[in-house]
Design a protein around this motif. Sequence first.
Motif, PDB file in Angstrom:
ATOM      1  N   THR A  33     -27.998   1.769  37.051  1.00  0.00           N
ATOM      2  CA  THR A  33     -28.101   0.845  35.919  1.00  0.00           C
ATOM      3  C   THR A  33     -28.341  -0.573  36.413  1.00  0.00           C
ATOM      4  N   ASP A  34     -27.597  -0.993  37.426  1.00  0.00           N
ATOM      5  CA  ASP A  34     -27.795  -2.332  37.993  1.00  0.00           C
ATOM      6  C   ASP A  34     -29.225  -2.505  38.493  1.00  0.00           C
ATOM      7  N   GLN A  35     -29.762  -1.479  39.163  1.00  0.00           N
ATOM      8  CA  GLN A  35     -31.124  -1.577  39.689  1.00  0.00           C
ATOM      9  C   GLN A  35     -32.152  -1.599  38.566  1.00  0.00           C
ATOM     10  N   LEU A  36     -31.955  -0.766  37.546  1.00  0.00           N
ATOM     11  CA  LEU A  36     -32.882  -0.749  36.414  1.00  0.00           C
ATOM     12  C   LEU A  36     -32.898  -2.110  35.708  1.00  0.00           C
ATOM     13  N   LEU A  37     -31.715  -2.681  35.494  1.00  0.00           N
ATOM     14  CA  LEU A  37     -31.649  -3.985  34.840  1.00  0.00           C
ATOM     15  C   LEU A  37     -32.200  -5.094  35.741  1.00  0.00           C
TER      16      LEU A  37
END
Length: 161
Positions: A33-37
């Motif tokens: 999620t952190d990478q996608l955001l």
Amino acid sequence: MAEHTGERGCPDAADLALLEQWNTLQSGFRRLTDQLLADVDSKAGIAPSEFQVLWYLLTSPEQSAPMNQLAATLNFTTAGTTKVADRLTEAGLIRRQTSSADRRVVLATLTAQGQEVAMAAALALAGALRDRVVTPLGPDAFTALADRMRALDPHPQRPCR
């Protein structure tokens, strides 16, 4: 379901394996999620908290929601929601106004520019999801995973009927 307890109430091998699997799932999802955001931020110039607000408003009826509903749904503090809304208001992406139905309620509403930015960010997220999740898993496995997570959700979001 059988209880698994080793000596002195310590987890046995089966419990340790189960706990390790859970740790892998939750920490992997958090990092993904952190990478996608971060991908959304780099492609659309929208910070994760700002994207969450814009996406919520984009998908809300009339692209508007009470500030307290934003805070509760996104799991933000009231102060955190206000800070994000201040930044989005200053950038011209949302406007805040009191509700005509209840003057105690402050509504956040997407502006036309906010709609454009939210759509660009959503498309950036869709591309990142394809690259980082759908391609490695395959579309069928991704759909199955999403369906299984939906089945486990203790508070599924269901539209009012």
